[in-house]
Scaffold this motif. Structure first.
Motif, PDB file in Angstrom:
ATOM      1  N   VAL A 174       0.792  -1.177  -0.046  1.00  0.00           N
ATOM      2  CA  VAL A 174      -0.163   0.079   0.103  1.00  0.00           C
ATOM      3  C   VAL A 174       0.972   1.330   0.076  1.00  0.00           C
ATOM      4  CG1 VAL A 174      -1.783   1.505   1.328  1.00  0.00           C
ATOM      5  CG2 VAL A 174      -1.909  -1.006   1.195  1.00  0.00           C
ATOM      6  N   VAL A 175       1.848   1.364   0.760  1.00  0.00           N
ATOM      7  CA  VAL A 175       2.832   2.345   0.858  1.00  0.00           C
ATOM      8  C   VAL A 175       3.483   2.609  -0.446  1.00  0.00           C
ATOM      9  CG1 VAL A 175       4.903   3.323   2.043  1.00  0.00           C
ATOM     10  CG2 VAL A 175       3.217   2.182   3.468  1.00  0.00           C
ATOM     11  N   GLU A 176       3.805   1.480  -1.058  1.00  0.00           N
ATOM     12  CA  GLU A 176       4.543   1.719  -2.510  1.00  0.00           C
ATOM     13  C   GLU A 176       3.493   2.250  -3.511  1.00  0.00           C
ATOM     14  OE1 GLU A 176       7.678   1.317  -3.231  1.00  0.00           O
ATOM     15  OE2 GLU A 176       8.063   1.052  -1.544  1.00  0.00           O
ATOM     16  N   ASP A 177       2.336   1.880  -3.350  1.00  0.00           N
ATOM     17  CA  ASP A 177       1.296   2.347  -4.342  1.00  0.00           C
ATOM     18  C   ASP A 177       1.247   3.847  -4.327  1.00  0.00           C
ATOM     19  OD1 ASP A 177       0.990  -0.360  -5.207  1.00  0.00           O
ATOM     20  OD2 ASP A 177      -1.001  -0.623  -3.929  1.00  0.00           O
ATOM     21  N   PHE A 178       1.541   4.583  -3.150  1.00  0.00           N
ATOM     22  CA  PHE A 178       1.714   5.852  -3.245  1.00  0.00           C
ATOM     23  C   PHE A 178       2.871   6.718  -3.587  1.00  0.00           C
ATOM     24  CE2 PHE A 178      -2.133   5.173  -0.574  1.00  0.00           C
ATOM     25  CZ  PHE A 178      -2.635   6.234  -0.406  1.00  0.00           C
ATOM     26  N   ARG A 179       3.806   5.952  -3.993  1.00  0.00           N
ATOM     27  CA  ARG A 179       5.095   6.757  -4.635  1.00  0.00           C
ATOM     28  C   ARG A 179       4.592   7.908  -5.672  1.00  0.00           C
ATOM     29  NH1 ARG A 179       9.954   5.553  -2.204  1.00  0.00           N
ATOM     30  NH2 ARG A 179      10.195   3.385  -1.679  1.00  0.00           N
ATOM     31  N   ASP A 180       3.900   7.638  -6.491  1.00  0.00           N
ATOM     32  CA  ASP A 180       3.609   8.558  -7.476  1.00  0.00           C
ATOM     33  C   ASP A 180       2.681   9.792  -7.117  1.00  0.00           C
ATOM     34  OD1 ASP A 180       4.995   7.049  -9.364  1.00  0.00           O
ATOM     35  OD2 ASP A 180       3.202   6.072  -9.997  1.00  0.00           O
ATOM     36  N   ASP A 181       1.709   9.365  -6.049  1.00  0.00           N
ATOM     37  CA  ASP A 181       0.837  10.421  -5.465  1.00  0.00           C
ATOM     38  C   ASP A 181       1.342  11.350  -4.428  1.00  0.00           C
ATOM     39  OD1 ASP A 181      -1.227   9.294  -7.328  1.00  0.00           O
ATOM     40  OD2 ASP A 181      -1.433   7.654  -5.674  1.00  0.00           O
ATOM     41  N   LEU A 182       2.158  10.919  -3.781  1.00  0.00           N
ATOM     42  CA  LEU A 182       2.636  11.495  -2.794  1.00  0.00           C
ATOM     43  C   LEU A 182       4.229  12.204  -2.709  1.00  0.00           C
ATOM     44  CD1 LEU A 182       2.046  12.507   0.532  1.00  0.00           C
ATOM     45  CD2 LEU A 182       3.043  10.410   1.128  1.00  0.00           C
ATOM     46  N   PRO A 183       4.404  13.290  -3.311  1.00  0.00           N
ATOM     47  CA  PRO A 183       5.673  13.980  -3.527  1.00  0.00           C
ATOM     48  C   PRO A 183       6.425  13.951  -2.111  1.00  0.00           C
ATOM     49  CG  PRO A 183       4.061  15.333  -4.555  1.00  0.00           C
ATOM     50  CD  PRO A 183       3.152  14.273  -3.748  1.00  0.00           C
ATOM     51  N   GLY A 184       7.591  13.731  -1.904  1.00  0.00           N
ATOM     52  CA  GLY A 184       8.463  13.851  -0.817  1.00  0.00           C
ATOM     53  C   GLY A 184       8.289  12.486   0.005  1.00  0.00           C
TER      54      GLY A 184
END
Length: 308
Positions: free
Chosen positions: A48-58
């Protein structure tokens, strides 16, 4: 230049971590970073955390193959943080949109070492706002001045690390006792109020603290609960005499609370907990003013001393 680092320890938080990270997306700015420490999750948290790589800058991710506990996971996150300020969020909580920008604005305006805020307790669909104990808002104080009085709820009774923002150059004052797996925030808040130079409280309530989460230490009665006594050993170590009544009363109140919830312990663990509780009570000064509780809890502690 990074203005704010948010340290987010997570472990086996698959049902909730998407809500947490989505709330960070709604708070993101180019000068914010989000340090997620996956503390040995064995469910789908890591994916789930990896899935946010593109959506969460920084987004910065550190994974521990072997769990080290909440305190040490926070410390690892702090070691990676590069922001001027630091805040914390647990992986099963979430933030209101724009909350982090308001938090940074508050500490920059006040110019103090740390700022504490209110929070919202969420249990199912129920929401209750819990206010930080200091009624005077948007005013800078010395933290030591808001430890006493012993019989009133003060800022050392409000230990939640995630309810605030801190200058990262406070350094070791922000680290947690890594060997503790519960109550790590108690010696942390005492040290912060004893040694930091300035703080304030502001009326922000953008942290949503999720209660009654299955598997959380507030719900589980295993050996980690014994770390409660180790945490208060650290509180009492080198404690100035003027603060002893507050620390003793706080310990007695929390011990009574744990005893009232003793049904969550297996019989052997409950016996060990009660034995350590009685030993700790006998070591504490018996003649300090202002350490008494209500009659029911005082009686509970008296019976503990008699039976253990």
């Amino acid at each position: 230049m990074i203005k704010l680092s948010v340290v987010v320890p997570v472990r086996d938080a698959e049902p909730y971590v998407s809500d947490a990270l989505t709330s960070l997306v709604r708070n993101a700015r180019p000068d914010f970073e989000f340090v997620v420490v996956d503390d040995g999750s064995v469910d789908g948290t890591g994916q789930v955390v990896e899935d946010f790589r593109d959506d969460l800058p920084g987004l910065v991710v550190l994974r521990n193959e072997t769990p080290v506990g909440l305190a040490e996971a926070r410390n690892l996150g702090l070691s990676l943080a590069s922001g001027r300020y630091v805040s914390f969020m647990d992986g099963d909580d979430w933030l209101a949109p724009g909350y982090l920008a308001d938090l940074v604005g508050a500490i920059e305006h006040l110019g103090c070492d740390f700022v504490r805020v209110d929070h919202v307790q969420a249990e199912g669909r129920r929401r209750v706002t819990h206010r930080a104990p200091l009624a005077v808002r948007n005013t800078v104080f010395r933290p030591r001045e808001h430890i006493l009085p012993a019989r009133s709820k003060t800022m050392v009774d409000y230990p939640y690390a995630w309810a605030g923002i801190y200058r990262r150059d406070l350094g070791d004052l922000l680290t947690f006792p890594g060997r503790l797996h519960t109550a790590e925030d108690r010696p942390w808040i005492w040290r912060l109020h004893r040694e930091a130079a300035s703080f304030a409280v502001v009326s922000l309530a953008g942290v949503f603290y999720r209660r009654m989460v299955s598997g959380s230490l507030t719900q589980v009665g295993d050996e980690r609960q014994l770390h409660f006594f180790d945490a208060f050993d650290l509180v009492f170590a080198d404690l100035p005499e003027e603060f002893a009544p507050k620390a003793v009363r706080q310990f007695r109140a929390l011990l009574a609370h744990h005893l009232e919830l003793g049904g969550r312990f297996a019989p052997e663990l409950r016996a060990r907990f009660e034995r350590r509780g009685a030993e700790a009570l006998r070591r504490l000064p018996a003649d300090l003013p202002g350490v008494g509780l209500d009659p029911e809890r005082d009686e509970l502690l008296r019976r503990l001393l008699e039976t253990r």
